[in-house]
Design an enzyme around this catalytic site. Structure first.
Site, PDB file in Angstrom:
ATOM      1  N   ASP A   9      45.674 114.278 109.003  1.00  0.00           N
ATOM      2  CA  ASP A   9      45.672 112.830 109.179  1.00  0.00           C
ATOM      3  C   ASP A   9      44.198 112.469 109.378  1.00  0.00           C
ATOM      4  O   ASP A   9      43.558 112.951 110.324  1.00  0.00           O
ATOM      5  CB  ASP A   9      46.517 112.501 110.423  1.00  0.00           C
ATOM      6  CG  ASP A   9      46.475 111.041 110.772  1.00  0.00           C
ATOM      7  OD1 ASP A   9      45.617 110.308 110.231  1.00  0.00           O
ATOM      8  OD2 ASP A   9      47.283 110.636 111.615  1.00  0.00           O
ATOM      9  N   ILE A  10      43.660 111.645 108.507  1.00  0.00           N
ATOM     10  CA  ILE A  10      42.208 111.407 108.534  1.00  0.00           C
ATOM     11  C   ILE A  10      41.766 110.765 109.861  1.00  0.00           C
ATOM     12  O   ILE A  10      40.618 110.944 110.280  1.00  0.00           O
ATOM     13  CB  ILE A  10      41.765 110.554 107.316  1.00  0.00           C
ATOM     14  CG1 ILE A  10      40.282 110.772 107.023  1.00  0.00           C
ATOM     15  CG2 ILE A  10      42.080 109.073 107.498  1.00  0.00           C
ATOM     16  CD1 ILE A  10      39.844 110.311 105.665  1.00  0.00           C
ATOM     17  N   ASP A  33      44.571 102.568 105.631  1.00  0.00           N
ATOM     18  CA  ASP A  33      43.867 101.438 106.232  1.00  0.00           C
ATOM     19  C   ASP A  33      44.548 101.040 107.552  1.00  0.00           C
ATOM     20  O   ASP A  33      43.892 100.906 108.605  1.00  0.00           O
ATOM     21  CB  ASP A  33      43.911 100.276 105.218  1.00  0.00           C
ATOM     22  CG  ASP A  33      42.969  99.146 105.557  1.00  0.00           C
ATOM     23  OD1 ASP A  33      42.150  99.322 106.476  1.00  0.00           O
ATOM     24  OD2 ASP A  33      43.054  98.082 104.908  1.00  0.00           O
ATOM     25  N   SER A 116      42.850 104.989  96.565  1.00  0.00           N
ATOM     26  CA  SER A 116      43.675 104.278  95.555  1.00  0.00           C
ATOM     27  C   SER A 116      44.977 104.967  95.157  1.00  0.00           C
ATOM     28  O   SER A 116      45.688 104.463  94.292  1.00  0.00           O
ATOM     29  CB  SER A 116      42.877 104.005  94.261  1.00  0.00           C
ATOM     30  OG  SER A 116      42.007 102.920  94.466  1.00  0.00           O
ATOM     31  N   THR A 117      45.274 106.116  95.752  1.00  0.00           N
ATOM     32  CA  THR A 117      46.447 106.866  95.261  1.00  0.00           C
ATOM     33  C   THR A 117      47.738 106.547  96.010  1.00  0.00           C
ATOM     34  O   THR A 117      48.758 107.203  95.811  1.00  0.00           O
ATOM     35  CB  THR A 117      46.211 108.387  95.356  1.00  0.00           C
ATOM     36  OG1 THR A 117      45.984 108.712  96.734  1.00  0.00           O
ATOM     37  CG2 THR A 117      45.043 108.814  94.518  1.00  0.00           C
TER      38      THR A 117
HETATM   39  P1  ADP Z   1      45.257 102.674  98.464  1.00  0.00           P
HETATM   40  O1  ADP Z   1      45.618 101.237  98.740  1.00  0.00           O
HETATM   41  O2  ADP Z   1      43.782 102.859  98.196  1.00  0.00           O
HETATM   42  O3  ADP Z   1      46.138 103.294  97.434  1.00  0.00           O
HETATM   43  P2  ADP Z   1      46.673 104.053 100.618  1.00  0.00           P
HETATM   44  O4  ADP Z   1      46.354 104.041 102.057  1.00  0.00           O
HETATM   45  O5  ADP Z   1      47.976 103.409 100.227  1.00  0.00           O
HETATM   46  O6  ADP Z   1      45.431 103.399  99.878  1.00  0.00           O
HETATM   47  O7  ADP Z   1      46.680 105.523 100.077  1.00  0.00           O
HETATM   48  C1  ADP Z   1      45.514 106.282  99.801  1.00  0.00           C
HETATM   49  C2  ADP Z   1      45.793 107.756 100.064  1.00  0.00           C
HETATM   50  O8  ADP Z   1      45.690 107.973 101.463  1.00  0.00           O
HETATM   51  C3  ADP Z   1      47.202 108.219  99.665  1.00  0.00           C
HETATM   52  O9  ADP Z   1      47.082 109.449  98.968  1.00  0.00           O
HETATM   53  C4  ADP Z   1      47.921 108.399 100.980  1.00  0.00           C
HETATM   54  O10 ADP Z   1      48.859 109.477 100.912  1.00  0.00           O
HETATM   55  C5  ADP Z   1      46.778 108.787 101.885  1.00  0.00           C
HETATM   56  N1  ADP Z   1      46.987 108.523 103.318  1.00  0.00           N
HETATM   57  C6  ADP Z   1      47.778 107.630 103.920  1.00  0.00           C
HETATM   58  N2  ADP Z   1      47.659 107.718 105.253  1.00  0.00           N
HETATM   59  C7  ADP Z   1      46.746 108.705 105.493  1.00  0.00           C
HETATM   60  C8  ADP Z   1      46.185 109.309 106.660  1.00  0.00           C
HETATM   61  N3  ADP Z   1      46.524 108.898 107.896  1.00  0.00           N
HETATM   62  N4  ADP Z   1      45.285 110.322 106.499  1.00  0.00           N
HETATM   63  C9  ADP Z   1      44.914 110.740 105.283  1.00  0.00           C
HETATM   64  N5  ADP Z   1      45.397 110.226 104.143  1.00  0.00           N
HETATM   65  C10 ADP Z   1      46.312 109.226 104.240  1.00  0.00           C
END
Ligand code: ADP
Length: 339
Positions: A9-10, A33, A116-117
Site C-alpha cells: 500500500d503506497i 488518491d 492511470s491503471t
Molecule cells: P487512476 O485514476 O490514475 O487510474 P487509481 O487510483 O484508480 O488511479 O489507480 C491507479 C493504480 O493505483 C491502480 O493500479 C490501483 O490498483 C493502484 N492503487 C490503488 N490504491 C493503491 C494504494 N493504496 N497503494 C498502491 N497502489 C494503489
C-alpha cells in the site's frame, strides 16, 4: 540508482516522496488518491486547494503531512480513450515530471503507483511497460535515487500473458516442486537452510537422490574445490575485464547500488547474497555454465528446487539479460528480485 517492483500500500511507504495518481483538480478522489488524502490528513486538501490544479502529464509537490513519506508528488495521468489520443505520451510525461521534481529536490527514494491503471482505465501491461522504460531511462542517466514501483494487486500483466504461460510451462517441466511428495514443505526447508549445502544439494529433502543429483553434487564440489583459490570478487573483476565493460556499466546493469559495488570491489573475500551474485552474472551476460561458475565462488548454484532459479534459468536460456525484464518476470511469479 535501482528500480524495484514491490507489492504494498503506497501510503505505508517510508520514502522521501510518494507519487499520487491524482486528477487534474488535485482536490482528492477515489483509488490511490483517496487513500493518500485519507492517510495524509485534512491539511493535504487545504494545501492542494491552493495549487490551482495540475495539467495531465505535469506534477506538483506538497509535504507528506501524516504520511510516513516526507513529500507527495501529485501528477494527473491520462484517461484511457483507446490509445489514439496521446495517452502514452501523457503517461510518460507524468513519470518524467515526477522524477524531475524528485531530482531537483535531491530525493533519494521515491515510490510510484501504476498511474492511470485504476479509474482511468489504462491497460495495465502497457502502462507497466511505459512506467518501467521511462524510469529505467531516467535512472541510467545517473541520479543517485531508488525508485519503487508499487503494485496493489498481483497479476501476469507485468510480462504479458504469452510469456507468462511459456514460463509457467517451463516451471512445470523443471521445478522439482512438481514432484514433491505430499507433506514435505520443500521450499520452506530449503530456504531455512542457510548453509552452502542448502543451495548445492537440491535433492536433500522430499525425495530420494537420483544419479543426476549425485553427479550434480560431485560436479559442484569438484568445481568448488578447483576454484577455491579464486574468490567471487576476483572472478567478477576478471569477467568485467574479459567482457570489456566498465564497473559502472556492470553495477547499473546488475541493478546494484554503487556503494555495494565498491564494497565488493574493495573486499576480495566479500560474500554476496545469492540474488546479488546472480544479478552480476546477468550484468555480465554469462551463460548458464558461467553463471553457475560465478555463483560457486560464493557457495551457491542454480537449482530446480527453487522456482526463482528455474525462472532465471529460463531467462538465461532465452537470452533475456535485461535485469528489469527478469525482475518483472520474477515479480509476476511472486519471487524475490535480483540486485
Ligand atoms: P487512476 O485514476 O490514475 O487510474 P487509481 O487510483 O484508480 O488511479 O489507480 C491507479 C493504480 O493505483 C491502480 O493500479 C490501483 O490498483 C493502484 N492503487 C490503488 N490504491 C493503491 C494504494 N493504496 N497503494 C498502491 N497502489 C494503489
Amino acid at each position: 540508482m535501482p528500480l524495484f517492483l514491490v507489492r504494498n500500500d503506497i501510503t505505508k511507504m517510508e520514502c522521501d516522496a510518494i507519487v499520487n495518481a491524482a486528477n487534474s483538480s488535485l482536490l482528492g478522489g477515489g483509488g490511490v488518491d483517496g487513500a493518500i488524502h485519507k492517510a495524509a490528513g485534512p491539511e493535504l486538501l487545504e494545501k492542494t486547494k491552493t495549487l490551482g490544479g495540475c495539467e495531465p502529464g505535469k506534477a506538483k509537490l506538497t509535504k507528506g503531512y501524516k504520511l510516513p513519506a516526507s513529500y507527495i508528488i501529485h501528477t494527473a495521468g491520462p484517461k484511457w480513450h483507446g490509445g489514439n489520443e496521446g495517452e502514452a505520451d501523457i503517461l510518460k510525461s507524468c513519470y518524467v515530471s515526477c522524477l524531475e521534481i524528485a531530482k531537483k529536490n535531491k530525493f533519494k527514494t521515491v515510490a510510484f503507483p501504476l498511474i492511470s491503471t485504476g479509474i482511468y482505465g489504462y491497460p495495465k501491461d502497457e502502462a507497466m511497460r511505459i512506467a518501467c522504460d521511462t524510469i529505467e531511462e531516467f535512472l541510467i542517466s545517473g541520479p543517485d535515487m531508488m525508485v519503487y514501483l508499487v503494485f496493489f494487486d498481483t497479476g501476469s500483466y507485468c510480462i504479458g500473458k504469452e510469456l507468462y504461460k511459456e514460463i509457467a510451462c517451463f516451471i512445470d517441466d523443471n521445478y522439482y516442486e512438481a514432484y514433491r511428495e505430499p507433506g514435505h514443505d520443500r521450499d520452506a526447508r530449503l530456504q531455512n537452510s542457510a548453509s552452502i549445502t542448502g543451495n548445492m544439494f537440491p535433492s536433500e529433502v522430499g525425495r530420494s537422490f537420483t544419479e543426476d543429483d549425485i553427479t550434480e553434487c560431485q560436479y559442484s564440489i569438484e568445481s568448488m574445490v578447483r576454484h577455491m583459490d579464486e574468490s567471487f570478487t576476483d572472478y567478477l573483476l576478471k569477467k568485467i575485464d574479459e567482457k570489456g565493460i566498465t564497473d559502472t556499466e556492470c553495477y547499473k546493469r546488475a541493478n546494484v547500488d554503487r556503494r555495494l559495488f565498491s564494497k565488493i570491489r574493495s573486499n576480495r573475500l566479500y560474500h554476496p547474497k545469492k540474488y546479488t551474485a546472480i544479478a552480476f552474472a546477468d550484468a555480465l551476460r554469462l551463460n548458464l555454465a558461467e553463471t553457475n561458475e560465478l555463483l560457486m565462488k560464493a557457495g551457491y548454484i542454480l537449482t530446480h528446487s527453487s522456482k526463482a532459479d528455474t525462472i532465471i534459468e529460463y531467462c538465461i536460456n532465452n537470452n533475456i539479460y535485461d535485469i528489469y525484464k527478469i525482475n518483472e518476470t520474477l515479480f509476476s511469479f511472486d519471487q524475490p528480485l535480483l540486485g
